[in-house]
Design a protein around this motif. Structure first.
Motif, PDB file in Angstrom:
ATOM      1  N   THR A   1       0.815  -1.219   0.000  1.00 17.44           N
ATOM      2  CA  THR A   1       0.000   0.000   0.000  1.00 17.44           C
ATOM      3  C   THR A   1       0.851   1.272   0.000  1.00 17.44           C
ATOM      4  OG1 THR A   1      -1.655  -1.259   1.210  1.00 17.44           O
ATOM      5  CG2 THR A   1      -1.970   1.119   1.132  1.00 17.44           C
ATOM      6  N   THR A   2       1.849   1.342   0.863  1.00 17.13           N
ATOM      7  CA  THR A   2       2.674   2.551   0.961  1.00 17.13           C
ATOM      8  C   THR A   2       4.114   2.266   0.531  1.00 17.13           C
ATOM      9  OG1 THR A   2       3.439   2.127   3.208  1.00 17.13           O
ATOM     10  CG2 THR A   2       1.333   3.295   2.975  1.00 17.13           C
ATOM     11  N   GLY A   3       4.841   3.341   0.295  1.00 15.15           N
ATOM     12  CA  GLY A   3       6.249   3.208  -0.079  1.00 15.15           C
ATOM     13  C   GLY A   3       7.054   2.546   1.025  1.00 15.15           C
ATOM     14  N   ALA A   4       6.818   2.973   2.275  1.00 11.86           N
ATOM     15  CA  ALA A   4       7.568   2.401   3.397  1.00 11.86           C
ATOM     16  C   ALA A   4       7.325   0.896   3.482  1.00 11.86           C
ATOM     17  CB  ALA A   4       7.158   3.078   4.701  1.00 11.86           C
ATOM     18  N   GLU A   5       6.082   0.513   3.239  1.00 10.50           N
ATOM     19  CA  GLU A   5       5.745  -0.913   3.293  1.00 10.50           C
ATOM     20  C   GLU A   5       6.493  -1.702   2.214  1.00 10.50           C
ATOM     21  OE1 GLU A   5       1.554  -3.286   3.864  1.00 10.50           O
ATOM     22  OE2 GLU A   5       1.532  -1.346   2.870  1.00 10.50           O
ATOM     23  N   ALA A   6       6.637  -1.103   1.045  1.00  9.40           N
ATOM     24  CA  ALA A   6       7.394  -1.769  -0.026  1.00  9.40           C
ATOM     25  C   ALA A   6       8.848  -1.946   0.400  1.00  9.40           C
ATOM     26  CB  ALA A   6       7.300  -0.968  -1.319  1.00  9.40           C
ATOM     27  N   VAL A   7       9.438  -0.906   0.990  1.00  6.83           N
ATOM     28  CA  VAL A   7      10.845  -0.988   1.419  1.00  6.83           C
ATOM     29  C   VAL A   7      11.002  -2.034   2.527  1.00  6.83           C
ATOM     30  CG1 VAL A   7      12.780   0.287   2.428  1.00  6.83           C
ATOM     31  CG2 VAL A   7      11.305   1.407   0.734  1.00  6.83           C
ATOM     32  N   GLU A   8      10.098  -1.996   3.512  1.00  5.34           N
ATOM     33  CA  GLU A   8      10.132  -2.994   4.597  1.00  5.34           C
ATOM     34  C   GLU A   8      10.124  -4.411   4.015  1.00  5.34           C
ATOM     35  OE1 GLU A   8       9.486  -2.944   8.126  1.00  5.34           O
ATOM     36  OE2 GLU A   8       9.357  -0.779   8.448  1.00  5.34           O
TER      37      GLU A   8
ATOM     38  N   ALA B   1      19.474   9.580   2.788  1.00  4.22           N
ATOM     39  CA  ALA B   1      18.429   8.744   2.172  1.00  4.22           C
ATOM     40  C   ALA B   1      17.101   8.961   2.885  1.00  4.22           C
ATOM     41  CB  ALA B   1      18.821   7.272   2.291  1.00  4.22           C
ATOM     42  N   PHE B   2      16.022   8.751   2.164  1.00  3.89           N
ATOM     43  CA  PHE B   2      14.706   8.681   2.806  1.00  3.89           C
ATOM     44  C   PHE B   2      14.029   7.405   2.344  1.00  3.89           C
ATOM     45  CE2 PHE B   2      10.205   9.177   3.490  1.00  3.89           C
ATOM     46  CZ  PHE B   2      10.148   9.753   4.747  1.00  3.89           C
ATOM     47  N   HIS B   3      13.628   6.571   3.309  1.00  5.92           N
ATOM     48  CA  HIS B   3      12.959   5.319   2.942  1.00  5.92           C
ATOM     49  C   HIS B   3      11.609   5.157   3.622  1.00  5.92           C
ATOM     50  CE1 HIS B   3      16.376   3.968   0.621  1.00  5.92           C
ATOM     51  NE2 HIS B   3      17.182   4.211   1.636  1.00  5.92           N
ATOM     52  N   GLY B   4      11.224   6.106   4.512  1.00  4.45           N
ATOM     53  CA  GLY B   4       9.897   6.012   5.116  1.00  4.45           C
ATOM     54  C   GLY B   4       9.907   6.350   6.593  1.00  4.45           C
ATOM     55  N   ARG B   5       8.712   6.241   7.190  1.00  2.00           N
ATOM     56  CA  ARG B   5       8.537   6.634   8.589  1.00  2.00           C
ATOM     57  C   ARG B   5       8.187   5.469   9.507  1.00  2.00           C
ATOM     58  NH1 ARG B   5       6.701  11.294   5.895  1.00  2.00           N
ATOM     59  NH2 ARG B   5       7.449  13.259   6.789  1.00  2.00           N
TER      60      ARG B   5
ATOM     61  N   LEU C   1      19.565   1.625  -2.072  1.00  2.00           N
ATOM     62  CA  LEU C   1      19.820   3.021  -2.416  1.00  2.00           C
ATOM     63  C   LEU C   1      18.767   3.562  -3.366  1.00  2.00           C
ATOM     64  CD1 LEU C   1      22.687   3.772  -4.933  1.00  2.00           C
ATOM     65  CD2 LEU C   1      21.299   1.722  -5.010  1.00  2.00           C
ATOM     66  N   GLU C   2      18.583   4.856  -3.286  1.00  2.00           N
ATOM     67  CA  GLU C   2      17.754   5.553  -4.261  1.00  2.00           C
ATOM     68  C   GLU C   2      18.687   5.908  -5.428  1.00  2.00           C
ATOM     69  OE1 GLU C   2      15.336   8.750  -1.897  1.00  2.00           O
ATOM     70  OE2 GLU C   2      16.972   8.017  -0.664  1.00  2.00           O
ATOM     71  N   PRO C   3      18.383   5.435  -6.652  1.00  2.00           N
ATOM     72  CA  PRO C   3      19.273   5.772  -7.770  1.00  2.00           C
ATOM     73  C   PRO C   3      19.343   7.293  -7.996  1.00  2.00           C
ATOM     74  CG  PRO C   3      17.336   4.533  -8.516  1.00  2.00           C
ATOM     75  CD  PRO C   3      17.311   4.522  -7.032  1.00  2.00           C
TER      76      PRO C   3
ATOM     77  N   GLY D   1      15.556  11.294  -3.426  1.00  2.00           N
ATOM     78  CA  GLY D   1      14.396  12.178  -3.504  1.00  2.00           C
ATOM     79  C   GLY D   1      14.437  13.238  -2.419  1.00  2.00           C
ATOM     80  N   GLU D   2      13.975  12.863  -1.218  1.00  2.00           N
ATOM     81  CA  GLU D   2      13.969  13.827  -0.102  1.00  2.00           C
ATOM     82  C   GLU D   2      15.375  14.364   0.154  1.00  2.00           C
ATOM     83  OE1 GLU D   2      10.955  14.577   1.215  1.00  2.00           O
ATOM     84  OE2 GLU D   2      10.168  13.121  -0.213  1.00  2.00           O
ATOM     85  N   GLY D   3      16.381  13.574  -0.146  1.00  2.00           N
ATOM     86  CA  GLY D   3      17.777  13.962   0.100  1.00  2.00           C
ATOM     87  C   GLY D   3      18.289  15.040  -0.837  1.00  2.00           C
TER      88      GLY D   3
ATOM     89  N   ALA E   1      17.026  -1.175  -5.313  1.00  2.86           N
ATOM     90  CA  ALA E   1      16.844   0.212  -5.769  1.00  2.86           C
ATOM     91  C   ALA E   1      15.493   0.706  -5.269  1.00  2.86           C
ATOM     92  CB  ALA E   1      16.916   0.275  -7.292  1.00  2.86           C
ATOM     93  N   ASP E   2      15.515   1.745  -4.446  1.00  2.57           N
ATOM     94  CA  ASP E   2      14.264   2.340  -3.976  1.00  2.57           C
ATOM     95  C   ASP E   2      13.840   3.401  -4.983  1.00  2.57           C
ATOM     96  OD1 ASP E   2      12.172   3.601  -2.770  1.00  2.57           O
ATOM     97  OD2 ASP E   2      13.148   3.913  -0.833  1.00  2.57           O
ATOM     98  N   GLU E   3      12.858   3.023  -5.801  1.00  4.40           N
ATOM     99  CA  GLU E   3      12.374   3.917  -6.874  1.00  4.40           C
ATOM    100  C   GLU E   3      11.007   4.501  -6.514  1.00  4.40           C
ATOM    101  OE1 GLU E   3      13.390   4.480 -10.383  1.00  4.40           O
ATOM    102  OE2 GLU E   3      14.693   2.775 -10.870  1.00  4.40           O
ATOM    103  N   VAL E   4      10.725   4.566  -5.218  1.00  2.00           N
ATOM    104  CA  VAL E   4       9.412   5.077  -4.794  1.00  2.00           C
ATOM    105  C   VAL E   4       9.177   6.485  -5.343  1.00  2.00           C
ATOM    106  CG1 VAL E   4       8.137   5.866  -2.744  1.00  2.00           C
ATOM    107  CG2 VAL E   4       9.152   3.589  -2.779  1.00  2.00           C
ATOM    108  N   GLN E   5      10.219   7.310  -5.322  1.00  4.84           N
ATOM    109  CA  GLN E   5      10.048   8.693  -5.801  1.00  4.84           C
ATOM    110  C   GLN E   5      10.453   8.864  -7.270  1.00  4.84           C
ATOM    111  OE1 GLN E   5      10.627  13.251  -4.192  1.00  4.84           O
ATOM    112  NE2 GLN E   5      10.709  11.560  -2.823  1.00  4.84           N
ATOM    113  N   SER E   6      11.432   8.064  -7.717  1.00  2.57           N
ATOM    114  CA  SER E   6      12.003   8.306  -9.055  1.00  2.57           C
ATOM    115  C   SER E   6      11.275   7.559 -10.167  1.00  2.57           C
ATOM    116  CB  SER E   6      13.489   7.902  -9.046  1.00  2.57           C
ATOM    117  OG  SER E   6      13.640   6.552  -8.647  1.00  2.57           O
TER     118      SER E   6
ATOM    119  N   ALA F   1       6.157   2.968  -5.679  1.00  2.00           N
ATOM    120  CA  ALA F   1       4.901   3.418  -5.040  1.00  2.00           C
ATOM    121  C   ALA F   1       4.496   4.724  -5.734  1.00  2.00           C
ATOM    122  CB  ALA F   1       5.088   3.615  -3.540  1.00  2.00           C
ATOM    123  N   LYS F   2       4.036   5.685  -4.982  1.00  2.00           N
ATOM    124  CA  LYS F   2       3.729   7.040  -5.460  1.00  2.00           C
ATOM    125  C   LYS F   2       3.056   7.059  -6.840  1.00  2.00           C
ATOM    126  CE  LYS F   2       7.123   9.443  -2.545  1.00  2.00           C
ATOM    127  NZ  LYS F   2       6.414  10.408  -1.738  1.00  2.00           N
ATOM    128  N   SER F   3       3.756   7.467  -7.908  1.00  3.43           N
ATOM    129  CA  SER F   3       3.107   7.655  -9.211  1.00  3.43           C
ATOM    130  C   SER F   3       2.672   6.355  -9.880  1.00  3.43           C
ATOM    131  CB  SER F   3       4.007   8.460 -10.154  1.00  3.43           C
ATOM    132  OG  SER F   3       3.831   9.848  -9.926  1.00  3.43           O
TER     133      SER F   3
END
Ligand code: PMP
Length: 423
Positions: A108-115, A136-140, A204-206, A209-211, A237-242, A267-269
């Motif tokens: 459902t969420t980006g953080a959940e995908a990373v977890e 890096a930002f991977h979630g809350r 890593l985020e290729p 994003g937040e960084g 590769a965390d592509e949640v934002q990219s 996630a996201k888009s």
């Protein structure tokens, strides 16, 4: 007046920990425009934090979700499956830059995908360690908070952090970290903190994003891949934002065609405004967790899956990867013209339409967070909604819908060049 009352109710009824950027409330939205509760309109360059590459309420997405709404809204995929979930996995498997056969599962969420990517990596390798990067930002959630490389506001007050998470340095020439130094920081972890054969994954985020929208150089990606292969570590590769056309490719990893991640989080888009995330990866890695180890009540929700199918259609039909390149080029020109007049513009960077501008004191080089906030505020007063990012909050990032009409984009560019160069 309406907003004043709404803010009073918000402050009384909801905790301050959810920091809210705007002091106005949305009433409705369409493509790149938001209307507030007092009838003002805004050009939306925030896009719900990178969620709306296909714009607000794209007619094809609305139609797809409405159709699904008439059929069924929830069965829990792991209880009663539906074909649309499988079909979306098949589409993502075909599209994602993964070596060999791929499998995909949804959350459902980006953080959940990373977890879940971490869980899958641990199950596959039988190891626990996770290496992530500075800024890096991977979630809350607890694990993704630990993986995030920024203390305030994300980690402060919330410790202790889960064990076995270590931070290496993210390479960024602008911020004084070379590829050699970034690689050396991983070696240092191997000698000071954790043996390489206990590391399950490097995440890593290729493009961070937040960084601060910082792209990883291809040389770094290549050397990281070789290091992972040497020690049997998975690359995530965390592509949640990219992801999903923002960078001019469906996935940012496609900018490094020689380097393939073992797992990609998204996630996201992906679902154009409905909550959906996913992990795609090498089939044998994805199959490591035993049945029941993955999933969730709402994971791969039918409405969000329907929306994601429409998103993929729209990205293809409206050539949004090409459009990301085209709009990004235009934005870059505007930013370079502004840089000639504003010496505090220290860097303009990014890929496709994942572009950011960084502000530093021209003499000392110190991050200019206050100036960045003032520019964001001036843009807001002129009707343009901008987001900031960066370890020091001194970067403005651009996340406009790639479906934005040309005339409205031009209008936004005029506001932007004005606020970037105003005294
Ligand atoms: N990873 C990255 C790269 C992100 O940018 C974000 C959100 N900004 C997340 C993970 C977390 O996503 P979510 O907020 O949907 O949990």
């Amino acid at each position: 007046m309406k907003h004043q009352q709404l803010n009073q109710r918000k402050n009384a009824a909801t905790p301050r920990g959810v920091g809210v950027m705007c002091n106005w409330f949305v009433n409705r939205a369409e493509n790149a425009t938001l209307w507030d509760e007092e009838g003002n309109s805004w050009i939306d360059f925030a896009a719900g934090i990178a969620v709306l590459n296909t714009g607000h309420r794209h007619p094809k997405i609305v139609a797809a979700v409405e159709k699904q709404l008439q059929a069924f809204t929830h069965t829990a995929y792991q209880v009663v499956p539906y074909e649309s979930y499988v079909a979306l996995a098949e589409r993502i498997n075909d599209l994602a830059p993964i070596e060999g056969p791929a499998k995909t599962t949804f959350f459902t969420t980006g953080a959940e995908a990373v977890e879940n990517a971490v869980k899958i990596a641990r199950a596959h390798t039988g190891r626990s360690g996770v290496i992530t990067f500075t800024a890096a930002f991977h979630g809350r959630t607890l694990m993704t908070m630990a993986m995030t490389g920024k203390v305030a506001p994300y980690k402060r007050d919330f410790g202790p952090m889960p064990a076995s998470v270590f931070h290496a340095r993210y390479p960024s020439e602008q911020h004084g970290v070379s590829v050699d130094e970034a690689m050396a920081s991983i070696d240092q972890l191997f000698s000071c903190d954790i043996a390489p054969e206990q590391v399950a994954a490097i995440v890593l985020e290729p493009i961070q994003g937040e960084g601060g929208f910082r792209p990883a150089p291809t040389e770094f990606m290549t050397r990281l891949r070789a290091l992972c292969d040497q020690h049997g570590i998975l690359m995530i590769a965390d592509e949640v934002q990219s992801g999903f056309a923002r960078t001019g490719k469906l996935f940012a990893m496609e900018h490094h065609p020689q380097v393939k991640a073992d797992l990609i989080t998204m996630a996201k888009s992906l679902a154009g405004g409905l909550p959906l995330s996913g992990v795609c990866g090498r089939a044998e890695v994805m199959d490591a967790p035993a049945p029941g180890g993955l999933g969730g009540t709402y994971a791969g929700h039918p409405l969000a899956i329907a929306s994601a199918h429409a998103v993929l259609d729209v990205i293809q039909e409206e050539k949004l990867c090409e459009r990301a390149e085209h709009l990004g080029q235009h934005l870059r020109e505007v930013l370079h013209l502004a840089k000639a007049r504003n010496p505090a513009i220290a860097d303009i960077r990014g890929v496709g339409s994942m572009i950011a501008v960084e502000f530093c004191d021209p003499q000392s080089g110190a991050p200019e967070k206050a100036l960045c906030a003032a520019i964001q505020q001036r843009a807001m007063e002129a009707g343009l909604l901008l987001l900031t990012c960066g370890q020091h909050g001194n970067v403005i990032r651009f996340l406009y819908p790639l479906t934005i009409p040309d005339a409205q984009f031009q209008q936004a560019m005029e506001i932007l060049s004005h606020v970037l160069t105003a005294e």
